[in-house]
Design an enzyme around this catalytic site. Structure first.
Site, PDB file in Angstrom:
ATOM      1  N   HIS A  18       0.882  -1.184   0.000  1.00 39.83           N
ATOM      2  CA  HIS A  18       0.000   0.000   0.000  1.00 39.83           C
ATOM      3  C   HIS A  18       0.921   1.236   0.000  1.00 39.83           C
ATOM      4  CE1 HIS A  18      -3.517   2.361   0.634  1.00 39.83           C
ATOM      5  NE2 HIS A  18      -3.874   1.998   1.850  1.00 39.83           N
ATOM      6  N   HIS A  68      -2.087  -2.276  -9.707  1.00 44.48           N
ATOM      7  CA  HIS A  68      -3.123  -1.717  -8.841  1.00 44.48           C
ATOM      8  C   HIS A  68      -4.337  -2.616  -8.907  1.00 44.48           C
ATOM      9  CE1 HIS A  68      -5.862   1.170  -7.003  1.00 44.48           C
ATOM     10  NE2 HIS A  68      -4.768   1.781  -6.575  1.00 44.48           N
ATOM     11  N   ASP A 120       2.473   5.677  -6.368  1.00 47.49           N
ATOM     12  CA  ASP A 120       3.716   5.640  -5.604  1.00 47.49           C
ATOM     13  C   ASP A 120       4.962   5.750  -6.485  1.00 47.49           C
ATOM     14  OD1 ASP A 120       2.808   5.373  -2.902  1.00 47.49           O
ATOM     15  OD2 ASP A 120       2.047   3.406  -3.448  1.00 47.49           O
TER      16      ASP A 120
HETATM   17  N1  CMC Z   1       5.297  -6.382 -10.117  1.00 44.97           N
HETATM   18  C1  CMC Z   1       5.244  -7.613 -10.648  1.00 44.97           C
HETATM   19  N2  CMC Z   1       4.127  -8.337 -10.748  1.00 44.97           N
HETATM   20  C2  CMC Z   1       3.006  -7.802 -10.296  1.00 44.97           C
HETATM   21  C3  CMC Z   1       2.973  -6.531  -9.731  1.00 44.97           C
HETATM   22  C4  CMC Z   1       4.176  -5.815  -9.643  1.00 44.97           C
HETATM   23  N3  CMC Z   1       4.229  -4.603  -9.100  1.00 44.97           N
HETATM   24  N4  CMC Z   1       1.711  -6.249  -9.347  1.00 44.97           N
HETATM   25  C5  CMC Z   1       0.968  -7.314  -9.659  1.00 44.97           C
HETATM   26  N5  CMC Z   1       1.753  -8.250 -10.227  1.00 44.97           N
HETATM   27  C6  CMC Z   1       1.320  -9.565 -10.727  1.00 44.97           C
HETATM   28  C7  CMC Z   1       1.286 -10.579  -9.606  1.00 44.97           C
HETATM   29  O1  CMC Z   1       2.533 -11.210  -9.437  1.00 44.97           O
HETATM   30  C8  CMC Z   1       0.211 -11.513 -10.079  1.00 44.97           C
HETATM   31  O2  CMC Z   1       0.757 -12.339 -11.083  1.00 44.97           O
HETATM   32  P1  CMC Z   1       0.290 -13.877 -11.245  1.00 44.97           P
HETATM   33  O3  CMC Z   1      -1.178 -13.797 -11.538  1.00 44.97           O
HETATM   34  O4  CMC Z   1       1.120 -14.376 -12.353  1.00 44.97           O
HETATM   35  O5  CMC Z   1       0.570 -14.519  -9.916  1.00 44.97           O
HETATM   36  C9  CMC Z   1      -0.782 -10.591 -10.769  1.00 44.97           C
HETATM   37  O6  CMC Z   1      -0.030  -9.447 -11.164  1.00 44.97           O
HETATM   38  C10 CMC Z   1      -1.919 -10.148  -9.862  1.00 44.97           C
HETATM   39  O7  CMC Z   1      -1.373  -9.709  -8.622  1.00 44.97           O
HETATM   40  P2  CMC Z   1      -2.212  -9.573  -7.277  1.00 44.97           P
HETATM   41  O8  CMC Z   1      -1.269  -9.319  -6.169  1.00 44.97           O
HETATM   42  O9  CMC Z   1      -3.179 -10.680  -7.145  1.00 44.97           O
HETATM   43  O10 CMC Z   1      -3.070  -8.289  -7.639  1.00 44.97           O
HETATM   44  P3  CMC Z   1      -3.680  -7.279  -6.619  1.00 44.97           P
HETATM   45  O11 CMC Z   1      -4.824  -6.659  -7.258  1.00 44.97           O
HETATM   46  O12 CMC Z   1      -3.882  -7.909  -5.293  1.00 44.97           O
HETATM   47  O13 CMC Z   1      -2.408  -6.294  -6.528  1.00 44.97           O
HETATM   48  C11 CMC Z   1      -1.036  -4.625  -5.698  1.00 44.97           C
HETATM   49  C12 CMC Z   1      -2.412  -4.978  -6.276  1.00 44.97           C
HETATM   50  C13 CMC Z   1      -0.954  -3.123  -5.628  1.00 44.97           C
HETATM   51  C14 CMC Z   1      -0.921  -5.230  -4.312  1.00 44.97           C
HETATM   52  C15 CMC Z   1       0.089  -5.175  -6.620  1.00 44.97           C
HETATM   53  O14 CMC Z   1      -0.029  -4.658  -7.921  1.00 44.97           O
HETATM   54  C16 CMC Z   1       1.473  -4.913  -6.059  1.00 44.97           C
HETATM   55  O15 CMC Z   1       1.963  -5.673  -5.215  1.00 44.97           O
HETATM   56  N6  CMC Z   1       2.165  -3.789  -6.512  1.00 44.97           N
HETATM   57  C17 CMC Z   1       3.423  -3.419  -5.953  1.00 44.97           C
HETATM   58  C18 CMC Z   1       3.215  -2.619  -4.656  1.00 44.97           C
HETATM   59  C19 CMC Z   1       2.673  -1.233  -4.928  1.00 44.97           C
HETATM   60  O16 CMC Z   1       3.157  -0.514  -5.793  1.00 44.97           O
HETATM   61  N7  CMC Z   1       1.669  -0.830  -4.129  1.00 44.97           N
HETATM   62  C20 CMC Z   1       1.052   0.491  -4.228  1.00 44.97           C
HETATM   63  C21 CMC Z   1      -0.348   0.397  -4.747  1.00 44.97           C
HETATM   64  S1  CMC Z   1      -1.051   1.961  -5.279  1.00 44.97           S
HETATM   65  C22 CMC Z   1      -1.079   3.021  -3.932  1.00 44.97           C
HETATM   66  C23 CMC Z   1      -1.661   2.484  -2.710  1.00 44.97           C
HETATM   67  O17 CMC Z   1      -2.782   1.987  -2.676  1.00 44.97           O
HETATM   68  O18 CMC Z   1      -0.987   2.545  -1.694  1.00 44.97           O
END
Ligand code: CMC
Length: 380
Positions: free
Chosen positions: A224, A263, A317
């Protein structure tokens, strides 16, 4: 045997758990509006103070209303003696996010009626927390550097006063405006994890301090608000723009998450990332940090090539890291900056929740065994 009565959604994806009039997000088209106004218009024409008024009142203020709101906010900029004493009692090596979470929680003890939960009381407490949070961060940072705590300057706006209390010098108008835009773009964002945490806590009719404290705890996680610090750490590991591609490709090969990308809602570029990219570039030019901006941009291009097809794009971010670095902030103050802005959103949601409350109490899908015989401890 499953006990689920409705569909299970891991991470509550797609579940509508609250109604709001504050922000609207269209994730496929990359649209964010606060009370119907595009984030780009607010970033270019509004101020953080006006944005907070908009979020809390669901309309833009008149000049007179904005003046009164700003006066109230500025009147609450300072730290009371007991809060100052608690800040200076914190160990100098404490993480600022732990300090701000603990200090907001402790503010309940300085309030003679901390548990009052009328909408009016929630507004007053919210204003107090919003006005005090910058002073907490600035005072702790100066305390850990062995410097004197600077009293607020009520002639300065929210952004300018924070930078002044932190650095002890009046910031330039360009820096104030840049920081103001950061605050506007981070102010609210639907039912994100920390906002949900705040709404869940206030739905028990606990108190505003507990709700905001819970939200700060949620925000610091690397998935987050903690991601902006993760972005900066990654940028620091990359020696130069030429090294960006290899570094990111290695991370992808090792199945590491690239901070600042992806996201739950946006499957296109986060409109806040677009605003902050423009700001980061300008600030990088002005402050001699083009190497940092160029590294960021190189990462974005690699990620676009590798991940755009999966709907993974820069989020808020990503460019906020370069922006905060150019403003001169230390790495561990990046996530606290998100707190300063998002208090506006958390408080607005707390006020909305109190206005039409129902306890949050979802259910679990029990997937464990049944009819298990109890075995006395001496027979296990
Ligand atoms: N780098 C590499 N792979 C990613 C990333 C990333 N940043 N984000 C998602 N994926 C992949 C993930 O590995 C998964 O792949 P697979 O289906 O092959 O296993 C797929 O995309 C779906 O990921 P998820 O974690 O199930 O998706 P989510 O909707 O829960 O994820 C998230 C949202 C923000 C947690 C994720 O994109 C992430 O971890 N991003 C990096 C951390 C980040 O930048 N967070 C800030 C978010 S925006 C501001 C805020 O809210 O604070």
């Amino acid at each position: 045997m499953s006990t689920a009565q409705s569909t299970y959604s891991k991470g509550l994806e797609g579940v509508i758990a609250a109604q709001t009039e504050m922000s609207f997000i269209n994730g496929s088209e990359g649209i964010l509006e606060y009370v119907g106004i595009a984030i780009g218009d607010l970033a270019s024409q509004s101020s953080f103070e006006e944005t907070v008024f908009l979020l809390w009142n669901k309309r833009l203020p008149t000049a007179e209303e904005l003046g009164a709101f700003t006066t109230d906010l500025r009147a609450n900029y300072g730290l009371c003696d007991s809060l100052k004493a608690r800040i200076t009692a914190c160990p100098a090596d404490a993480e600022p996010m732990h300090v701000i979470r603990t200090m907001i929680s402790s503010m309940a003890m300085d309030d003679s009626s901390p548990n009052e939960n009328s909408v009016e009381a929630a507004r007053e407490k919210s204003l107090q927390i919003l006005a005090t949070a910058p002073a907490i961060v600035a005072a702790f940072d100066r305390h850990r550097r062995g410097l004197e705590i600077i009293d607020p300057d009520p002639s300065l706006n929210f952004a300018g006063n924070f930078l002044y209390m932190l650095n002890g010098e009046k910031p330039t108008p360009a820096m104030i405006r840049a920081f103001d835009i950061c605050m506007i773009t981070h102010a609210d964002h639907g039912l994100n994890n920390s906002t949900f945490a705040a709404r869940v806590v206030i739905s028990t009719l606990s108190d505003v301090y507990s709700a905001i404290t819970a939200a700060v705890g949620s925000l610091r996680g690397p998935l987050h608000g903690g991601a902006n610090e993760g972005v900066m750490k990654m940028l620091n590991q990359i020696p130069d723009v030429e090294g960006a591609e290899e570094h990111v490709m290695n991370m992808i090969k090792n199945k590491e998450r690239i901070m600042g990308f992806g996201h739950r809602v946006y499957k296109s570029k986060d409109p806040r990332a677009s605003e902050l990219m423009t700001l980061a570039k300008q600030l990088a030019e002005d402050t001699g940090n083009m190497d940092l901006y160029n590294k960021s941009h190189a990462i974005e291009l690699v990620m676009e090539r590798e991940y755009a097809s999966k709907g993974i794009y820069p989020n808020v971010d990503f460019y906020s890291a370069t922006t905060y670095h150019c403003i001169g902030l230390k790495l561990d103050l990046f996530t606290p900056m998100f707190v300063l802005a998002r208090i506006a959103g958390w408080a607005g949601h707390v006020i909305e929740q109190l206005g039409d409350n129902r306890l949050f109490r979802p259910t679990t899908d029990y997937v464990g065994p049944h009819d298990v015989a109890y075995v006395p401890i001496e027979k296990r």
